[in-house]
Design an enzyme around this catalytic site. Structure first.
Site, mmCIF file in Angstrom:
data_model
loop_
_atom_site.group_PDB
_atom_site.id
_atom_site.type_symbol
_atom_site.label_atom_id
_atom_site.label_comp_id
_atom_site.label_asym_id
_atom_site.label_seq_id
_atom_site.Cartn_x
_atom_site.Cartn_y
_atom_site.Cartn_z
ATOM 1 C CD GLN A 127 -3.063 -4.713 6.837
ATOM 2 O OE1 GLN A 127 -3.023 -3.772 6.066
ATOM 3 N NE2 GLN A 127 -3.719 -5.828 6.571
ATOM 4 C CG ASP A 175 -9.211 -0.368 5.317
ATOM 5 O OD1 ASP A 175 -8.993 -0.700 4.141
ATOM 6 O OD2 ASP A 175 -8.395 -0.566 6.232
ATOM 7 C CE LYS A 220 -3.662 -2.535 2.341
ATOM 8 N NZ LYS A 220 -4.302 -2.879 3.618
#
Length: 295
Positions: free
Chosen positions: A96, A119, A52
């Site tokens: 994460q 997200d 990412k």
């Protein structure tokens, strides 16, 4: 059979975002800035976050990576998230997953400012998605929809069977496929571990989305000729022939299923790259103050 190439498709999306980001910069406007939080030393998480951050650099985004030991307290982590919430230069925040067991993942997700939740996990954004309102869609389901769109796969009136009901993939993708949109307008059956007639349902499916987290779960006798198969699974299985000692396989037995398909995603190189592309797309829209999955 045609392979749905996530690497090529995601690169096309990243190329578009790179052009748009360069235009922002040329106009003296703010470029997107993504902040990622990584807790602990989980190998898979390290790889995902590195991809990412690398992708941000490739297309001209700014990125900040905050790393913490897995002993960090829940309060300390929440304090850092709140600092990112208040930082006007940060457009998108991702934490994460998974997190250490002593940290409440739900509390962490709920602490992220919904306007920076690229997200798409915050309950406010999930609720807006269900209602069909502009919002940040979870990156993996969004990536799947972008792939279907890129390959011009006809979904209208098709029967889609989604295997797996997680709030990260299965449930949101079932909602997106059923919406009055393109891609969309499917009749959707959402299956899970307690579904009795799973094989029979899969054999009826024009589109199969496998997101159950079990290697090679979908076999050749579960898929009809000409089906479109989207394999979301990323599973490590032992393989002594590999230097790492393992290889990656999906939730679909590719060797058995691929010959029967009209389209299928490989693992790796299918849904994974699309997840990152979708995340970057969400971050761009956050930066320009345009929440939602606009193209």
């Amino acid at each position: 059979m045609q392979i749905l190439d996530g690497k090529l498709t995601s690169q096309a999306i990243k190329d578009q975002l790179a052009v748009k980001t360069a235009e922002l910069k040329a106009q003296g406007k703010k470029v997107p800035h993504l902040a990622a939080i990584l807790v602990g030393n989980n190998g898979a998480s390290e790889t995902y976050v590195a991809s990412k951050v690398k992708s941000c650099a490739e297309i001209g985004y700014n990125s900040t990576l905050l790393r913490f030991e897995d002993t960090i307290s829940e309060k300390h982590l929440l304090d850092h998230i709140n600092m990112l919430n208040e930082n006007v230069d940060i457009d998108g925040i991702l934490v994460q997953l998974p997190l250490p067991k002593h940290i409440n993942e739900e509390l962490v997700i709920n602490t992220i400012d919904p306007s920076k939740d690229v997200d798409g996990f915050h309950p406010m954004n999930v609720g807006k998605m269900v209602a069909g309102l502009p919002t940040f869609i979870p990156a993996t389901p969004f990536g799947i929809m972008l792939m279907l769109e890129h390959y011009n796969i006809d979904t209208k009136g098709k029967h889609a069977v989604v295997i797996g009901r997680s709030h990260i993939v299965g449930t949101p993708v079932s909602i997106l496929l059923s919406r009055n949109a393109n891609p969309g307008n499917c009749t959707v059956t959402l299956c899970h571990s307690h579904t009795h007639n799973l094989k029979e349902l899969c054999l009826q499916a024009d589109i199969v989305v496998a997101a159950i987290g079990r290697p090679d779960f979908v076999t050749g006798d579960m898929v009809k000729e000409g089906a479109v198969v989207i394999d979301v699974g990323i599973n490590r299985v032992p393989d002594d022939s590999k230097k790492s000692g393992f290889r990656l396989v999906g939730d679909v037995n590719y060797a058995e299923v691929a010959p029967k398909c009209s389209f299928i995603t490989p693992v790796p190189g299918g849904v994974g790259p699309m997840t990152i592309a979708a995340l970057l797309k969400n971050t761009y829209h956050a930066a320009i103050g345009q929440k939602g999955n606009q193209n």
